[in-house]
Design a protein around this motif. Sequence first.
Motif, mmCIF file in Angstrom:
data_model
loop_
_atom_site.group_PDB
_atom_site.id
_atom_site.type_symbol
_atom_site.label_atom_id
_atom_site.label_comp_id
_atom_site.label_asym_id
_atom_site.label_seq_id
_atom_site.Cartn_x
_atom_site.Cartn_y
_atom_site.Cartn_z
ATOM 1 N N ILE A 6 5.292 0.511 5.700
ATOM 2 C CA ILE A 6 4.884 0.353 7.067
ATOM 3 C C ILE A 6 6.396 0.140 7.797
ATOM 4 N N LYS A 7 6.582 1.354 8.863
ATOM 5 C CA LYS A 7 7.801 1.076 9.493
ATOM 6 C C LYS A 7 7.306 1.176 10.870
ATOM 7 N N ALA A 8 8.209 0.705 11.819
ATOM 8 C CA ALA A 8 8.311 0.705 13.495
ATOM 9 C C ALA A 8 8.752 2.277 13.923
ATOM 10 N N ALA A 37 -6.800 -6.509 0.280
ATOM 11 C CA ALA A 37 -5.950 -6.584 1.589
ATOM 12 C C ALA A 37 -4.593 -7.104 0.926
ATOM 13 N N ALA A 38 -3.559 -6.917 1.742
ATOM 14 C CA ALA A 38 -2.317 -7.269 1.404
ATOM 15 C C ALA A 38 -1.389 -7.322 2.735
ATOM 16 N N VAL A 39 -0.239 -8.126 2.474
ATOM 17 C CA VAL A 39 0.731 -8.415 3.628
ATOM 18 C C VAL A 39 1.972 -7.537 3.035
ATOM 19 N N THR A 40 2.470 -6.751 3.987
ATOM 20 C CA THR A 40 3.837 -6.077 3.754
ATOM 21 C C THR A 40 5.064 -7.147 3.462
ATOM 22 N N SER A 41 5.977 -6.721 2.744
ATOM 23 C CA SER A 41 7.003 -7.488 2.266
ATOM 24 C C SER A 41 8.025 -7.416 3.379
ATOM 25 N N SER A 72 10.692 -5.411 3.159
ATOM 26 C CA SER A 72 10.957 -4.104 3.128
ATOM 27 C C SER A 72 9.392 -3.189 3.688
ATOM 28 N N GLY A 73 8.679 -3.841 4.120
ATOM 29 C CA GLY A 73 7.565 -2.928 4.700
ATOM 30 C C GLY A 73 6.662 -2.606 3.673
ATOM 31 N N ALA A 89 16.727 -3.397 8.864
ATOM 32 C CA ALA A 89 17.726 -2.195 9.379
ATOM 33 C C ALA A 89 17.252 -1.004 9.501
ATOM 34 N N ASN A 90 16.147 -0.679 8.559
ATOM 35 C CA ASN A 90 15.645 0.523 8.449
ATOM 36 C C ASN A 90 14.333 0.840 9.267
ATOM 37 N N LEU A 91 13.732 -0.210 9.893
ATOM 38 C CA LEU A 91 12.788 -0.627 10.959
ATOM 39 C C LEU A 91 11.605 -0.785 10.044
ATOM 40 N N GLU A 92 11.691 -1.103 9.030
ATOM 41 C CA GLU A 92 10.384 -1.658 8.051
ATOM 42 C C GLU A 92 9.890 -2.931 8.453
#
Length: 238
Positions: free
Chosen positions: A37-39, A186-190, A192-193, A70-73
Amino acid sequence: MKKILVLAVVFSLLLASASFAYEVIDVKNGGSIKGKIKASAKVDDPVLTIDKDTETCGKSQPARKYILSANLEVKNAIVIVEDVQKGKAGSKADITIDNNKCYFEPFVGVGSKGAKFVIKNSDSILHNTNLGLMLQDKRQTVYNLALPKKDQVITKDVKRTGLHAVKCDAHGWMRAYIFVAEHPYAAVTSASGDFEIKDLLPGKYKVKIWHEGFAEVVKDVEVAAGKASDLSVTVTKK
């Protein structure tokens, strides 16, 4: 006659809801959903000014609303496979919510129905841990627990499924989110997204991505036996 018709309708609705109860089975050669997942753009995390219990809480705190690499993750997005009818058993591991340095830890978490909430206070000041279930943008209190003593622990059954918004009535900036499901998908992103949801039966699913500060996204994903389906999503600020 009208009363009988109403009762019949209610009974049929109860039967319909019962028919959709989650069924635990042995999943062999299941598939998975994994991705990132990224912004869509850089978002600065707000800094909160603190004016209460500053010896413990400090005079300011990062809000932890937008934690991006830094990579918008995106860290702390919840990824939920919706309406799963059957699959593996959910974890009965306790869901710990700790009041620690005037933050809730974890800030975002997931758990399965049948577990317990373990509410802790690691601070030497009074905290009030208030868990509320989010229902159509309205908050319904599930537990409202005062913890006046350091290292105090209160254990409560997980009663309801869905997104629980956690707050401290004594410190208005404190918040957290715990998603409880009937199933373990279900999961939660780390940081690094990244996320991965394993052992799904083959089939077509709808997957929801939820984050406090980004617009909700729902995607269709098809899962094949023994394979990983990619779900990489870019989210935008609300």
